[in-house]
Write a protein that holds these residues in place. Sequence first.
Motif, PDB file in Angstrom:
ATOM      1  N   ASP A  81       0.811  -1.212   0.000  1.00  0.00           N
ATOM      2  CA  ASP A  81       0.000   0.000   0.000  1.00  0.00           C
ATOM      3  C   ASP A  81       0.847   1.265   0.000  1.00  0.00           C
ATOM      4  N   GLU A  82       2.137   1.121  -0.354  1.00  0.00           N
ATOM      5  CA  GLU A  82       2.999   2.295  -0.422  1.00  0.00           C
ATOM      6  C   GLU A  82       2.695   3.075  -1.702  1.00  0.00           C
ATOM      7  N   PRO A  83       2.710   4.409  -1.624  1.00  0.00           N
ATOM      8  CA  PRO A  83       2.421   5.206  -2.819  1.00  0.00           C
ATOM      9  C   PRO A  83       3.572   5.147  -3.819  1.00  0.00           C
ATOM     10  N   VAL A  84       3.235   4.961  -5.068  1.00  0.00           N
ATOM     11  CA  VAL A  84       4.220   4.921  -6.148  1.00  0.00           C
ATOM     12  C   VAL A  84       3.683   5.753  -7.298  1.00  0.00           C
ATOM     13  N   SER A  85       4.517   6.633  -7.807  1.00  0.00           N
ATOM     14  CA  SER A  85       4.137   7.444  -8.956  1.00  0.00           C
ATOM     15  C   SER A  85       4.993   7.021 -10.140  1.00  0.00           C
ATOM     16  N   VAL A  86       4.342   6.569 -11.201  1.00  0.00           N
ATOM     17  CA  VAL A  86       5.054   6.039 -12.360  1.00  0.00           C
ATOM     18  C   VAL A  86       4.822   6.951 -13.557  1.00  0.00           C
ATOM     19  N   THR A  87       5.908   7.394 -14.156  1.00  0.00           N
ATOM     20  CA  THR A  87       5.828   8.243 -15.340  1.00  0.00           C
ATOM     21  C   THR A  87       6.413   7.499 -16.525  1.00  0.00           C
ATOM     22  N   PHE A  88       5.654   7.412 -17.604  1.00  0.00           N
ATOM     23  CA  PHE A  88       6.218   6.818 -18.810  1.00  0.00           C
ATOM     24  C   PHE A  88       5.648   7.512 -20.038  1.00  0.00           C
ATOM     25  N   PRO A  89       6.501   7.682 -21.066  1.00  0.00           N
ATOM     26  CA  PRO A  89       6.065   8.327 -22.303  1.00  0.00           C
ATOM     27  C   PRO A  89       5.513   7.313 -23.293  1.00  0.00           C
ATOM     28  N   ASP A  90       4.516   7.729 -24.044  1.00  0.00           N
ATOM     29  CA  ASP A  90       3.987   6.915 -25.135  1.00  0.00           C
ATOM     30  C   ASP A  90       4.617   7.442 -26.419  1.00  0.00           C
ATOM     31  N   LEU A  91       5.685   6.770 -26.856  1.00  0.00           N
ATOM     32  CA  LEU A  91       6.446   7.200 -28.025  1.00  0.00           C
ATOM     33  C   LEU A  91       6.057   6.368 -29.239  1.00  0.00           C
ATOM     34  N   ALA A  92       5.950   7.010 -30.382  1.00  0.00           N
ATOM     35  CA  ALA A  92       5.646   6.287 -31.615  1.00  0.00           C
ATOM     36  C   ALA A  92       6.786   5.335 -31.953  1.00  0.00           C
ATOM     37  N   GLY A  93       6.440   4.166 -32.511  1.00  0.00           N
ATOM     38  CA  GLY A  93       7.461   3.191 -32.871  1.00  0.00           C
ATOM     39  C   GLY A  93       8.465   3.728 -33.868  1.00  0.00           C
ATOM     40  N   GLU A  94       8.030   4.669 -34.711  1.00  0.00           N
ATOM     41  CA  GLU A  94       8.948   5.261 -35.686  1.00  0.00           C
ATOM     42  C   GLU A  94      10.109   5.977 -35.006  1.00  0.00           C
ATOM     43  N   THR A  95       9.900   6.446 -33.767  1.00  0.00           N
ATOM     44  CA  THR A  95      10.982   7.085 -33.014  1.00  0.00           C
ATOM     45  C   THR A  95      12.163   6.137 -32.869  1.00  0.00           C
ATOM     46  N   PHE A  96      11.862   4.874 -32.576  1.00  0.00           N
ATOM     47  CA  PHE A  96      12.923   3.895 -32.344  1.00  0.00           C
ATOM     48  C   PHE A  96      13.512   3.383 -33.652  1.00  0.00           C
ATOM     49  N   VAL A  97      12.716   3.375 -34.720  1.00  0.00           N
ATOM     50  CA  VAL A  97      13.260   3.041 -36.036  1.00  0.00           C
ATOM     51  C   VAL A  97      14.303   4.074 -36.433  1.00  0.00           C
ATOM     52  N   ARG A  98      13.994   5.347 -36.200  1.00  0.00           N
ATOM     53  CA  ARG A  98      14.927   6.412 -36.560  1.00  0.00           C
ATOM     54  C   ARG A  98      16.201   6.327 -35.714  1.00  0.00           C
ATOM     55  N   MET A  99      16.067   5.922 -34.457  1.00  0.00           N
ATOM     56  CA  MET A  99      17.258   5.746 -33.625  1.00  0.00           C
ATOM     57  C   MET A  99      18.161   4.673 -34.208  1.00  0.00           C
ATOM     58  N   TRP A 100      17.552   3.600 -34.712  1.00  0.00           N
ATOM     59  CA  TRP A 100      18.321   2.504 -35.299  1.00  0.00           C
ATOM     60  C   TRP A 100      18.931   2.911 -36.635  1.00  0.00           C
ATOM     61  N   VAL A 101      18.150   3.576 -37.467  1.00  0.00           N
ATOM     62  CA  VAL A 101      18.603   3.917 -38.818  1.00  0.00           C
ATOM     63  C   VAL A 101      19.585   5.086 -38.799  1.00  0.00           C
ATOM     64  N   ASP A 102      19.218   6.153 -38.080  1.00  0.00           N
ATOM     65  CA  ASP A 102      20.008   7.390 -38.113  1.00  0.00           C
ATOM     66  C   ASP A 102      20.994   7.512 -36.965  1.00  0.00           C
TER      67      ASP A 102
END
Length: 285
Positions: A81-102
């Motif tokens: 019952d401990e409080p936890v705050s979770v932050t995560f971004p919803d990034l388009a898959g193309e973001t990671f394709v560009r990381m791989w390609v470029d």
Amino acid sequence: MPESAVTIIGLPGSGKTTYLAALWAILNERPRDAALRFRELGAGDRSYLTEIARRWRSAHEQERTLPGIRVVTLHMSGPADEPVSVTFPDLAGETFVRMWVDRTCSKDVYGHLASSGLLLFVNADKIAQVAYIRDAANLARLVGETLTAGEPVAWDAETAPTQVQLVGLLDALRSQPFEEKHRRVAIVVSAWDRAEEEGTSPEEFLAGRMPLLAQYMRQNLAGWDWRVYGVSAQGGEFDPADDRKPRAPNVDRLRELSTLAERIKVVGSDGQSNDLTEPLAWVLG
């Protein structure tokens, strides 16, 4: 309130948005047996979450994630019952394709990828495999044809096998300007309902279908902790986002289930459940 950052990564169509949609829908039902229990939305576009959850409830595929970053912060309670705050971004898959390609990314994306918790999504039904010349030759022989030499095909990073792209992406997170630090990585094999008929565990599936990725993770070069989960966040095939396309077979069966949780299946090293927060809770440690 302690805050932890978890980044969801994966190539286009890997199931990231579907997971977020199902998670938001299920958390709002306040399941008591979940590893993490929802308190309130801290930050994020509620209308966006409501829309993707609506599509998930009605068993329709998600629209393509638009470029940009949608940051979601969920205030939850942990097992004690401990409080936890979770932050995560919803990034388009193309973001990671560009990381791989470029081999580059924006400063905003870099900031989110610096988090110590990762959910890496792989769609079990959309794994681009290595194409071997010997396999093509054997197939041609079986049908009574002969392979002939053709024009050389230039290397195209965007058509590289899925596991090659993912290993390249993970390796980038171990390199400058990222810090080489301890991370907890949950590899989520989505569309697990399409893979479980092979009769293997998620770990065995990864080793058999993506041996390069499995071997890379086993090397544990930076002391990363990792696990593999098989996750079915839909329970079956959804109707396409484009209403002009044919409907999915048996989709009404999903809509007629008495509870939304019955669509969910999560398979991990600790067994099977319908708790979508299980991989997230493990990543948070």
